[in-house]
Design an enzyme around this catalytic site. Structure first.
Site, mmCIF file in Angstrom:
data_model
loop_
_atom_site.group_PDB
_atom_site.id
_atom_site.type_symbol
_atom_site.label_atom_id
_atom_site.label_comp_id
_atom_site.label_asym_id
_atom_site.label_seq_id
_atom_site.Cartn_x
_atom_site.Cartn_y
_atom_site.Cartn_z
ATOM 1 N N GLU A 126 -29.146 -81.894 13.713
ATOM 2 C CA GLU A 126 -29.349 -83.172 13.020
ATOM 3 C C GLU A 126 -28.207 -83.295 12.030
ATOM 4 O O GLU A 126 -28.165 -82.580 11.030
ATOM 5 C CB GLU A 126 -30.712 -83.206 12.336
ATOM 6 N N CYS A 180 -30.519 -88.360 4.830
ATOM 7 C CA CYS A 180 -29.854 -88.458 6.131
ATOM 8 C C CYS A 180 -30.214 -89.762 6.830
ATOM 9 O O CYS A 180 -29.439 -90.274 7.641
ATOM 10 C CB CYS A 180 -30.217 -87.265 7.008
#
Length: 402
Positions: free
Chosen positions: A113, A147
């Site tokens: 990720e 994020c």
């Protein structure tokens, strides 16, 4: 279970980024080694004590979970170790590539990720009274050290100027400070974890302005009068941004609202897809069909219609992206499955039923021509388009076998 897995997690949400991989590892039957960022080493011993105590109370070996902290050499030791059976990494694309390279020595599977440049598309029929507060949250929350923070807001041209005016008013009013030290109700946006990013943020803003954007609010590091050593960046509003500007292709991880104008659905999609990232996204529209249609066309791992980040609240949903945002998923059944070896397994349901090999194709084969005809009819019997063709193949099988 794979065995012993590892998670190398980022600093922006130290508890959540830690506990998520631990839960997934334990629930899928694995032990885990967690390497946290050196920037949050101070809190790791607390989380470790809490998790090990919970395991002990539930009757499990607390040594199933191990925590380590340190610099890049510690991370490399884990990613290159033959004793690690799976790696989950949360961080930047640049470091993600190094993790993949290190893990490739042992062909260790990885889930990456790698952040995002998440977009929000706002159509002219959106409910702005709902949309604007949600987007403010998406940009300002945690000083945008998220994020899945909203880093690009695309607004349809019909409402663009009105949207700019409202966001300018709101961004100017955002108060920066320390929630721990300042007076109650005096702080909206806290400090940044890393001060060494300020020069990069200012350079991205300067590049955009040089190419035609307008910086209406902020744009610089901020020296707080009460906390002069604090690592603060001014809440910033950057408007009239276009895809050729560097800020649309680089994650800022800072309290910078970027506004872009679009004409129609295809124009919005083209501008969104000009960035190599593809983590999360949002679409705001009063037309439910259009909202769903556009959301499903976005090349992102996650999307929300008339909302921001709500998929993250639903831990039963998979989390991850496409493009340089990474691959693989954690959370949800998909995340648990990634930590398991998917094994195909067969056995006879009935003990007296066994798989025989017909004599005509038993090695060494006595008549290869008849053996070939036999296998042809086996295929026709099993896969013919009509029952009648299957019956005819079955009759031919009986004839060949005689």
């Amino acid at each position: 279970p794979r065995g012993v897995v590892s998670a190398l997690v980022s600093w922006n949400y130290p508890f959540h980024n830690t506990i998520g991989p631990v839960i997934s590892a334990i629930f899928s039957g694995n032990a885990i080694v967690v390497k946290a960022s050196e920037h949050v080493a101070w809190s790791m011993s607390y989380w470790e004590q809490m998790i090990k105590r919970a395991l002990n109370v539930c009757g499990h070996d607390p040594e199933l979970v191990q925590f380590v902290t340190g610099f890049a050499d510690i991370g490399n030791a884990l990613t290159s170790s033959p004793d690690i059976d799976h790696i989950t990494f949360i961080g930047s694309p640049e470091v993600g590539k190094l993790v993949m390279k290190s893990a490739s020595a042992n062909l260790t599977p990885v889930t990456l990720e790698l952040g995002g440049k998440d977009c929000a598309i706002v159509f002219s029929d959106a409910d702005l009274s709902q949309c604007i507060p949600v987007l403010m949250r998406g940009v300002i929350q945690n000083a945008s050290q998220n994020c899945i923070g909203i880093e690009r807001i695309l607004v349809q041209d019909k409402i663009y100027e009105r949207f700019v005016d409202e966001m300018a008013r709101r961004i100017k009013a955002v108060r920066v400070g320390s929630i721990l030290d300042d007076e109650p109700n005096q702080v909206d946006c806290g400090a940044m974890v890393l001060s060494n990013c300020f020069g990069r943020l200012e350079a991205l803003i300067a590049d955009a302005v040089a190419k035609g954007a307008r910086c209406m609010v902020g744009g610089h590091a901020y020296t707080h009068p009460k906390h002069p050593k604090g690592q603060y960046f001014e809440p910033t509003l950057l408007v009239d941004v276009t895809p050729e500007m560097d800020i649309t292709r680089n994650e800022t991880f800072g309290p910078i609202m970027v506004l872009m104008k679009f004409a129609d659905e295809q124009d919005a999609l083209n501008k969104v897809h000009s960035s190599p990232y593809g983590l999360g996204s949002s679409v705001f529209s009063g037309d439910r069909a259009r909202g769903s249609r556009v959301a499903l066309k976005l090349r992102t791992g996650m999307t929300n219609v008339n909302d921001f980040g709500v998929n993250y609240i639903c831990q039963s949903l998979p989390f991850g992206g496409v493009g340089i945002s990474g691959f693989g998923r954690f959370a949800g059944p998909e995340g648990l499955r990634a930590l398991c070896v998917e094994k195909a397994f067969t056995e006879d349901r009935l003990p007296f039923v066994k798989t025989p090999i017909p004599p005509i194709v038993d090695y060494p084969i006595q008549n290869t021509e008849k053996g070939y005809q036999f296998t042809q009819q086996i295929v026709a019997f099993a896969y013919s388009e009509t029952w009648w063709d299957s019956i005819k193949a079955g009759l031919r099988l009986g004839k060949i076998s005689m």
